[in-house]
Design a protein around this motif. Structure first.
Motif, mmCIF file in Angstrom:
data_model
loop_
_atom_site.group_PDB
_atom_site.id
_atom_site.type_symbol
_atom_site.label_atom_id
_atom_site.label_comp_id
_atom_site.label_asym_id
_atom_site.label_seq_id
_atom_site.Cartn_x
_atom_site.Cartn_y
_atom_site.Cartn_z
ATOM 1 N N GLY A 2 -6.635 -5.695 -22.928
ATOM 2 C CA GLY A 2 -6.994 -6.360 -24.161
ATOM 3 C C GLY A 2 -7.415 -7.802 -23.912
ATOM 4 N N THR A 3 -8.472 -8.228 -24.586
ATOM 5 C CA THR A 3 -8.995 -9.581 -24.423
ATOM 6 C C THR A 3 -8.936 -10.321 -25.751
ATOM 7 N N ALA A 4 -8.537 -11.575 -25.702
ATOM 8 C CA ALA A 4 -8.581 -12.468 -26.860
ATOM 9 C C ALA A 4 -9.550 -13.600 -26.569
ATOM 10 N N PHE A 5 -10.341 -13.984 -27.564
ATOM 11 C CA PHE A 5 -11.207 -15.155 -27.471
ATOM 12 C C PHE A 5 -10.478 -16.313 -28.153
ATOM 13 N N ILE A 6 -10.326 -17.425 -27.433
ATOM 14 C CA ILE A 6 -9.536 -18.545 -27.950
ATOM 15 C C ILE A 6 -10.368 -19.824 -27.951
ATOM 16 N N PHE A 7 -9.985 -20.762 -28.827
ATOM 17 C CA PHE A 7 -10.832 -21.913 -29.105
ATOM 18 C C PHE A 7 -9.991 -23.188 -29.174
ATOM 19 N N PRO A 8 -10.395 -24.245 -28.431
ATOM 20 C CA PRO A 8 -9.570 -25.457 -28.317
ATOM 21 C C PRO A 8 -9.646 -26.350 -29.554
ATOM 22 N N GLY A 9 -8.704 -27.300 -29.606
ATOM 23 C CA GLY A 9 -8.613 -28.221 -30.725
ATOM 24 C C GLY A 9 -8.931 -29.653 -30.336
ATOM 25 N N GLN A 10 -8.543 -30.566 -31.236
ATOM 26 C CA GLN A 10 -8.885 -31.970 -31.055
ATOM 27 C C GLN A 10 -8.246 -32.521 -29.783
ATOM 28 N N GLY A 11 -8.986 -33.388 -29.120
ATOM 29 C CA GLY A 11 -8.573 -33.905 -27.824
ATOM 30 C C GLY A 11 -9.404 -33.320 -26.700
ATOM 31 N N SER A 12 -10.096 -32.208 -26.972
ATOM 32 C CA SER A 12 -10.936 -31.590 -25.939
ATOM 33 C C SER A 12 -12.354 -32.154 -25.944
ATOM 34 N N GLN A 13 -12.643 -33.068 -26.887
ATOM 35 C CA GLN A 13 -13.988 -33.654 -26.936
ATOM 36 C C GLN A 13 -14.204 -34.620 -25.767
ATOM 37 N N ALA A 14 -15.458 -34.726 -25.322
ATOM 38 C CA ALA A 14 -15.844 -35.654 -24.256
ATOM 39 C C ALA A 14 -17.341 -35.883 -24.353
ATOM 40 N N VAL A 15 -17.766 -37.098 -24.084
ATOM 41 C CA VAL A 15 -19.200 -37.393 -24.084
ATOM 42 C C VAL A 15 -19.891 -36.492 -23.051
ATOM 43 N N GLY A 93 -7.162 -19.926 -32.354
ATOM 44 C CA GLY A 93 -7.589 -21.272 -32.011
ATOM 45 C C GLY A 93 -6.485 -22.266 -32.264
ATOM 46 N N HIS A 94 -6.555 -23.385 -31.562
ATOM 47 C CA HIS A 94 -5.526 -24.428 -31.662
ATOM 48 C C HIS A 94 -5.952 -25.441 -32.716
ATOM 49 N N SER A 95 -5.238 -25.476 -33.841
ATOM 50 C CA SER A 95 -5.506 -26.426 -34.927
ATOM 51 C C SER A 95 -6.942 -26.250 -35.430
ATOM 52 N N LEU A 96 -7.815 -27.254 -35.271
ATOM 53 C CA LEU A 96 -9.187 -27.080 -35.758
ATOM 54 C C LEU A 96 -9.865 -25.897 -35.075
ATOM 55 N N GLY A 97 -9.395 -25.527 -33.874
ATOM 56 C CA GLY A 97 -9.950 -24.370 -33.177
ATOM 57 C C GLY A 97 -9.797 -23.082 -33.957
ATOM 58 N N GLU A 98 -8.886 -23.064 -34.937
ATOM 59 C CA GLU A 98 -8.756 -21.895 -35.789
ATOM 60 C C GLU A 98 -10.028 -21.693 -36.614
ATOM 61 N N TYR A 99 -10.663 -22.790 -37.017
ATOM 62 C CA TYR A 99 -11.936 -22.680 -37.732
ATOM 63 C C TYR A 99 -13.026 -22.143 -36.799
ATOM 64 N N SER A 100 -13.033 -22.590 -35.557
ATOM 65 C CA SER A 100 -13.987 -22.049 -34.579
ATOM 66 C C SER A 100 -13.773 -20.551 -34.412
ATOM 67 N N ALA A 101 -12.512 -20.146 -34.310
ATOM 68 C CA ALA A 101 -12.196 -18.727 -34.155
ATOM 69 C C ALA A 101 -12.690 -17.923 -35.353
ATOM 70 N N LEU A 102 -12.539 -18.483 -36.543
ATOM 71 C CA LEU A 102 -12.970 -17.777 -37.748
ATOM 72 C C LEU A 102 -14.484 -17.727 -37.855
ATOM 73 N N ALA A 103 -15.159 -18.794 -37.422
ATOM 74 C CA ALA A 103 -16.620 -18.746 -37.377
ATOM 75 C C ALA A 103 -17.080 -17.689 -36.385
ATOM 76 N N ALA A 104 -16.418 -17.641 -35.223
ATOM 77 C CA ALA A 104 -16.770 -16.642 -34.206
ATOM 78 C C ALA A 104 -16.588 -15.228 -34.742
ATOM 79 N N ALA A 105 -15.557 -15.034 -35.554
ATOM 80 C CA ALA A 105 -15.249 -13.700 -36.080
ATOM 81 C C ALA A 105 -15.976 -13.396 -37.374
ATOM 82 N N GLY A 106 -16.889 -14.289 -37.796
ATOM 83 C CA GLY A 106 -17.738 -14.000 -38.933
ATOM 84 C C GLY A 106 -17.139 -14.292 -40.296
ATOM 85 N N VAL A 107 -15.989 -14.974 -40.338
ATOM 86 C CA VAL A 107 -15.352 -15.278 -41.629
ATOM 87 C C VAL A 107 -16.151 -16.343 -42.384
ATOM 88 N N PHE A 108 -16.551 -17.396 -41.674
ATOM 89 C CA PHE A 108 -17.396 -18.449 -42.221
ATOM 90 C C PHE A 108 -18.744 -18.441 -41.507
#
Length: 316
Positions: A2-15, A93-108
């Motif tokens: 089984g595979t899960a797709f996971i998405f990071p949260g704030q703090g992972s940003q970088a120029v 997803g971790h914190s805001l990454g939950e929104y990324s996960a939901l976008a990936a899964a077609g919710v938004f």
């Protein structure tokens, strides 16, 4: 397997985030352009070129991290001619990454996700006056020990303060959040309790505690207006550390998430219990090390740049 797709949260940003993928792939460029158009700004230029202080602003960092994650996913899907629903059993997803996960899964839709995260970032930043709140990482104490530190710190204060476990990231890695005076006392108490390290974090607001209630109210209104579809695969939610597919439950949990603990350690344990043996992180390489500390047998892969695509496709 089984595979899960996971998405990071704030703090992972970088120029420079997302630039290599955008240079290499039309799918990434299209994703970032769609986010730029949704927000009415060239967020992609800020991601590529900075300045860092502007990228780090919560209202920019949240949609930027999501954009980089979804760009990575779209490149993988296009280059590999795959669909998330065929390759992933769960998303999380971790914190805001939950929104990324939901976008990936077609919710938004991607555009709605970007706008929701701009609203969320603005609301979280505005919820507490500068200097009133703080966060700190407590390393080397388990969740129960941290809860005792929190209780003792509140008991030693004047009353009426807020202090809570904000992120339960991995064994011995818990972040606390609340009034700065309470966080400062907790840092001292954690050291006395045997924490390996107890250090304030350079954040702009005290996330995931009751001080964020004004932001939760804003998100309740915004999410109430947002169009949502059933996810292609279940989400393991931060608030419950359990899988969810019901749209109205997801909407409610996203509101609760603003003030609640991010139960990442328990979420990973829950995914392992549901048969997940591999996790693929999109847009960063920050969750994988946490996962390995929680569940060492889980295989961790990431898609952060073009060089990662072939290896992940072979594994999938």
């Amino acid at each position: 397997m089984g595979t899960a797709f996971i998405f990071p949260g704030q703090g992972s940003q970088a120029v420079g985030m997302g630039k290599a993928l955008a240079d290499a792939s039309a799918a990434a460029r299209q994703t970032l352009q769609e986010v730029d158009e949704a927000l009415g700004q060239s967020l992609s230029r800020l991601m590529f070129e900075g300045p860092e202080d502007a990228l780090t602003l919560t209202s920019n960092a949240q949609p930027a991290i999501m954009a980089a994650s979804i760009a990575a996913l779209h490149v993988l899907e296009q280059d590999g001619n795959i669909r998330l629903a065929d390759k992933a059993a769960l998303v999380s997803g971790h914190s805001l990454g939950e929104y990324s996960a939901l976008a990936a899964a077609g919710v938004f839709t991607l555009a709605d996700t970007a706008r929701l995260l701009r609203t969320r970032g603005d609301a979280m930043q505005a919820a507490v006056a500068p200097g009133e709140g703080a966060m700190a990482a407590l390393l080397g104490l388990d969740r129960d020990a941290v809860e005792k530190v929190v209780a003792d710190a509140l008991a030693a204060g004047p009353g009426g303060e807020v202090l809570a476990a904000a992120n339960d990231n991995a064994p011995g890695q818990v972040v606390i959040s609340g009034h700065k005076t309470a966080v400062d006392r907790a840092i001292d108490l954690a050291k006395a309790a045997g924490a390996r390290r107890a250090m304030p974090l350079a954040v702009s607001a005290p996330f995931h505690c009751a001080l964020m209630q004004p932001a939760a109210d804003v998100m309740a209104e915004a999410l109430g207006r947002a169009a949502m579809q059933a996810p292609l695969v279940p989400l393991v939610a931060n608030v419950t550390a359990a899988s969810v597919t019901d749209v109205e439950s997801i909407r409610r949990l996203l509101v609760e998430q603003v003030t609640a603990t991010v139960r990442w350690r328990e979420s990973v344990e829950a995914m392992a219990g549901l048969g997940i043996t591999r996790m693929v992180e999109f847009g960063g390489k920050v969750l994988g090390p946490m996962v390995k500390r929680i569940a060492p047998d889980i295989e961790c892969l990431s898609v952060a740049g073009p060089a990662d695509i072939d290896a992940v496709l072979k594994a999938l």
